[in-house]
Design a protein around this motif. Structure first.
Motif, PDB file in Angstrom:
ATOM      1  N   GLY A 185      -8.096   2.181   0.720  1.00 25.87           N
ATOM      2  CA  GLY A 185      -6.928   1.862   1.532  1.00 25.87           C
ATOM      3  C   GLY A 185      -7.327   0.972   2.692  1.00 25.87           C
ATOM      4  O   GLY A 185      -8.452   1.061   3.190  1.00 25.87           O
ATOM      5  N   GLU A 188      -8.390   2.967   5.664  1.00 24.13           N
ATOM      6  CA  GLU A 188      -9.592   3.745   5.353  1.00 24.13           C
ATOM      7  C   GLU A 188     -10.858   2.887   5.360  1.00 24.13           C
ATOM      8  O   GLU A 188     -11.938   3.379   5.707  1.00 24.13           O
ATOM      9  CB  GLU A 188      -9.429   4.428   3.992  1.00 24.13           C
ATOM     10  CG  GLU A 188      -8.424   5.578   3.982  1.00 24.13           C
ATOM     11  CD  GLU A 188      -6.983   5.117   3.796  1.00 24.13           C
ATOM     12  OE1 GLU A 188      -6.140   5.969   3.490  1.00 24.13           O
ATOM     13  OE2 GLU A 188      -6.692   3.901   3.945  1.00 24.13           O
ATOM     14  N   THR A 200       0.663  -4.356   5.406  1.00 24.64           N
ATOM     15  CA  THR A 200       1.462  -3.159   5.128  1.00 24.64           C
ATOM     16  C   THR A 200       2.937  -3.386   5.435  1.00 24.64           C
ATOM     17  O   THR A 200       3.684  -2.428   5.630  1.00 24.64           O
ATOM     18  CB  THR A 200       0.940  -1.976   5.952  1.00 24.64           C
ATOM     19  OG1 THR A 200       0.962  -2.312   7.344  1.00 24.64           O
ATOM     20  CG2 THR A 200      -0.487  -1.628   5.561  1.00 24.64           C
ATOM     21  N   ALA A 209       0.066  -2.109  -2.324  1.00 22.57           N
ATOM     22  CA  ALA A 209      -0.995  -2.255  -3.327  1.00 22.57           C
ATOM     23  C   ALA A 209      -0.512  -3.008  -4.557  1.00 22.57           C
ATOM     24  O   ALA A 209      -1.294  -3.675  -5.240  1.00 22.57           O
ATOM     25  CB  ALA A 209      -1.521  -0.875  -3.726  1.00 22.57           C
ATOM     26  N   LYS A 241       0.376   8.184   0.448  1.00 24.08           N
ATOM     27  CA  LYS A 241       0.023   8.381   1.858  1.00 24.08           C
ATOM     28  C   LYS A 241       1.109   7.771   2.760  1.00 24.08           C
ATOM     29  O   LYS A 241       0.859   6.806   3.492  1.00 24.08           O
ATOM     30  CB  LYS A 241      -1.341   7.756   2.139  1.00 24.08           C
ATOM     31  CG  LYS A 241      -2.483   8.430   1.382  1.00 24.08           C
ATOM     32  CD  LYS A 241      -3.830   7.763   1.599  1.00 24.08           C
ATOM     33  CE  LYS A 241      -3.954   6.461   0.844  1.00 24.08           C
ATOM     34  NZ  LYS A 241      -5.353   5.973   0.745  1.00 24.08           N
ATOM     35  N   TYR A 245       1.072   4.575   5.273  1.00 29.90           N
ATOM     36  CA  TYR A 245       1.753   3.382   4.752  1.00 29.90           C
ATOM     37  C   TYR A 245       3.237   3.684   4.525  1.00 29.90           C
ATOM     38  O   TYR A 245       3.691   3.803   3.390  1.00 29.90           O
ATOM     39  CB  TYR A 245       1.077   2.926   3.448  1.00 29.90           C
ATOM     40  CG  TYR A 245      -0.429   2.792   3.593  1.00 29.90           C
ATOM     41  CD1 TYR A 245      -0.982   1.773   4.374  1.00 29.90           C
ATOM     42  CD2 TYR A 245      -1.295   3.703   2.989  1.00 29.90           C
ATOM     43  CE1 TYR A 245      -2.352   1.658   4.540  1.00 29.90           C
ATOM     44  CE2 TYR A 245      -2.671   3.588   3.141  1.00 29.90           C
ATOM     45  CZ  TYR A 245      -3.192   2.567   3.923  1.00 29.90           C
ATOM     46  OH  TYR A 245      -4.548   2.454   4.095  1.00 29.90           O
ATOM     47  N   ASP A 250       1.376   2.483  -1.925  1.00 24.50           N
ATOM     48  CA  ASP A 250      -0.085   2.440  -1.889  1.00 24.50           C
ATOM     49  C   ASP A 250      -0.681   2.634  -3.281  1.00 24.50           C
ATOM     50  O   ASP A 250      -1.890   2.641  -3.448  1.00 24.50           O
ATOM     51  CB  ASP A 250      -0.661   3.470  -0.906  1.00 24.50           C
ATOM     52  CG  ASP A 250      -0.146   4.884  -1.130  1.00 24.50           C
ATOM     53  OD1 ASP A 250      -0.337   5.416  -2.227  1.00 24.50           O
ATOM     54  OD2 ASP A 250       0.460   5.452  -0.186  1.00 24.50           O
ATOM     55  N   TRP A 269      -4.582   1.688  -3.453  1.00 23.84           N
ATOM     56  CA  TRP A 269      -5.241   1.950  -2.175  1.00 23.84           C
ATOM     57  C   TRP A 269      -5.689   3.410  -2.131  1.00 23.84           C
ATOM     58  O   TRP A 269      -5.832   3.995  -1.066  1.00 23.84           O
ATOM     59  CB  TRP A 269      -4.270   1.687  -1.021  1.00 23.84           C
ATOM     60  CG  TRP A 269      -3.953   0.231  -0.800  1.00 23.84           C
ATOM     61  CD1 TRP A 269      -4.596  -0.847  -1.322  1.00 23.84           C
ATOM     62  CD2 TRP A 269      -2.909  -0.296   0.022  1.00 23.84           C
ATOM     63  NE1 TRP A 269      -4.023  -2.016  -0.875  1.00 23.84           N
ATOM     64  CE2 TRP A 269      -2.979  -1.714  -0.051  1.00 23.84           C
ATOM     65  CE3 TRP A 269      -1.913   0.280   0.820  1.00 23.84           C
ATOM     66  CZ2 TRP A 269      -2.098  -2.552   0.642  1.00 23.84           C
ATOM     67  CZ3 TRP A 269      -1.039  -0.550   1.509  1.00 23.84           C
ATOM     68  CH2 TRP A 269      -1.136  -1.956   1.420  1.00 23.84           C
ATOM     69  N   ASN A 270      -5.952   3.960  -3.331  1.00 19.76           N
ATOM     70  CA  ASN A 270      -6.332   5.372  -3.418  1.00 19.76           C
ATOM     71  C   ASN A 270      -7.583   5.614  -4.264  1.00 19.76           C
ATOM     72  O   ASN A 270      -7.890   6.761  -4.581  1.00 19.76           O
ATOM     73  CB  ASN A 270      -5.172   6.189  -4.008  1.00 19.76           C
ATOM     74  CG  ASN A 270      -4.004   6.295  -3.043  1.00 19.76           C
ATOM     75  OD1 ASN A 270      -4.107   6.954  -2.012  1.00 19.76           O
ATOM     76  ND2 ASN A 270      -2.903   5.619  -3.351  1.00 19.76           N
TER      77      ASN A 270
END
Length: 367
Positions: A185, A188, A200, A209, A241, A245, A250, A269-270
């Motif tokens: 992410g 992250e 975002t 994503a 999440k 986001y 994501d 993004w995971n």
């Protein structure tokens, strides 16, 4: 003394052969709010001996951001202009590289194309298919190069996979392509605040994503399928999440259906780790890319898969900016992955994927 003698001999050899020393491509940078800009800034201002490109101007209205990057990379703030138009008028670049938010790519082409200035944008080409078509029309009208830069274009493994699948036809007719791209992410992995703010945002980036990493697989699939447009596009997105986001997905999965092939694109993004890899299955074998050079292959008569390594020579270049300079100077042929033809189809697919995720229905592309 020896240094000057060597320079004299090099210049003499060029004069004898009728060649003049190559001048670096004069490049302007549009925007500093995309973290990928650190690549070109590092190349030009921190690497010694590079002669491919010269950055003659930077357009960035955020003075604080420009000063931060000037301090990091060691460039003069005299290069920085508040608008694209002023930068172009004052510095006269031959080409620009666009590191602004994706929605602004069209504005860059709008102002550069009539001036005959070539453009390379970071992926994807645009946030909407309508914008992409207008950009393509301007590029063709004014006879400029309009390229889209992906990290995976310069992976030797992808080009060797293409050769095995399409040039050598070692795995039979293609049946399934599966592409995985992404990381843990943006927050992250610690992207800059400037990058995070628009990455975002559904308007500035097109989606989360789904666009950020779905574009990679769409680009590769379109290439492997010889720019054949799919019959339909189906996409599913999630907000795993929403606290991080809240405005965008994501997690995004895209399924492209071709007459005899299916592509599954997983942009996320995971992921537990960053990844950019691909699986290509044919009737009689498969080829997997593990990273930029490592691969796994199993052909028809193999009892097990083989680990192989791609060579740097398999890719068209290792440096997108050196490639850009050679292309503009007529020293190399256009690469299909960066091409306008490919990336028009990419944005058409992404636009359809966004619509599919919103409606829950497969989108059939017009013939």
């Amino acid at each position: 003394m020896a240094r000057y003698l060597l320079l004299f001999l090099l210049l003499s050899a060029q004069l004898v052969s009728g060649q003049s020393p190559k001048k670096p491509l004069r490049v302007g940078i549009v925007g500093l709010e995309h973290d990928h800009v650190n690549g070109i800034l590092n190349k030009v201002f921190r690497q010694t001996g590079q002669t491919d490109i010269e950055v003659v101007g930077i357009a960035e209205p955020n003075r604080e951001l420009a000063e931060k990057l000037a301090k990091r990379h060691g460039f003069s703030m005299n290069l920085v202009y508040p608008t694209v138009a002023e930068m172009l008028d004052k510095t006269k670049p031959e080409a620009v590289t666009d590191f602004s938010r994706i929605v602004n790519h069209k504005k860059t082409v709008d102002i550069c194309a009539p001036r005959g200035i070539h453009v390379m944008v970071e992926k994807p080409l645009a946030t909407t298919y309508e914008d992409a078509k207008q950009m393509a029309a301007l590029a063709k009208k004014h006879n400029i190069q309009l390229l889209t830069n992906y990290e995976t274009t310069w992976y030797s493994s992808n080009h060797k996979a293409y050769a095995i699948a399409n040039t050598d036809k070692s795995i039979g007719d293609l049946r399934k392509i599966v592409v995985h791209d992404g990381h843990q992410g943006p927050k992250e992995i610690g992207v800059s605040n400037e990058f995070f703010s628009w990455l975002t945002d559904p308007v500035a980036n097109g989606a989360g994503a789904l666009f950020d990493f779905g574009c990679y697989g769409t680009n590769l699939s379109t290439w492997l399928m010889h720019n054949q447009r799919p019959l339909s596009v189906m996409a599913v997105t999630q907000q795993i999440k929403p606290d991080i986001y809240p405005k965008v997905d994501d997690e995004g999965t895209i399924i492209l259906t071709y007459p005899k092939t299916q592509t599954i694109i997983q942009g996320s993004w995971n992921w537990p780790f960053g990844r950019k890899d691909m699986e290509v299955y044919g009737q009689t074998g498969y080829v997997f890319t593990v990273d930029g050079s490592r691969m796994r292959v199993r052909l028809k008569d193999d009892k097990s898969e083989q680990a192989i390594q791609a060579n740097q020579a398999d890719a068209p270049a290792t440096d997108p900016f050196a490639y850009f300079a050679r292309l503009i100077h007529g020293e190399t042929k256009p690469d299909e992955l960066t091409s306008l033809e490919n990336n028009l189809i990419v944005v058409e697919i992404l636009d359809a994927a966004r619509q599919s995720a919103k409606t829950g229905k497969a989108i059939k592309l017009p013939k």
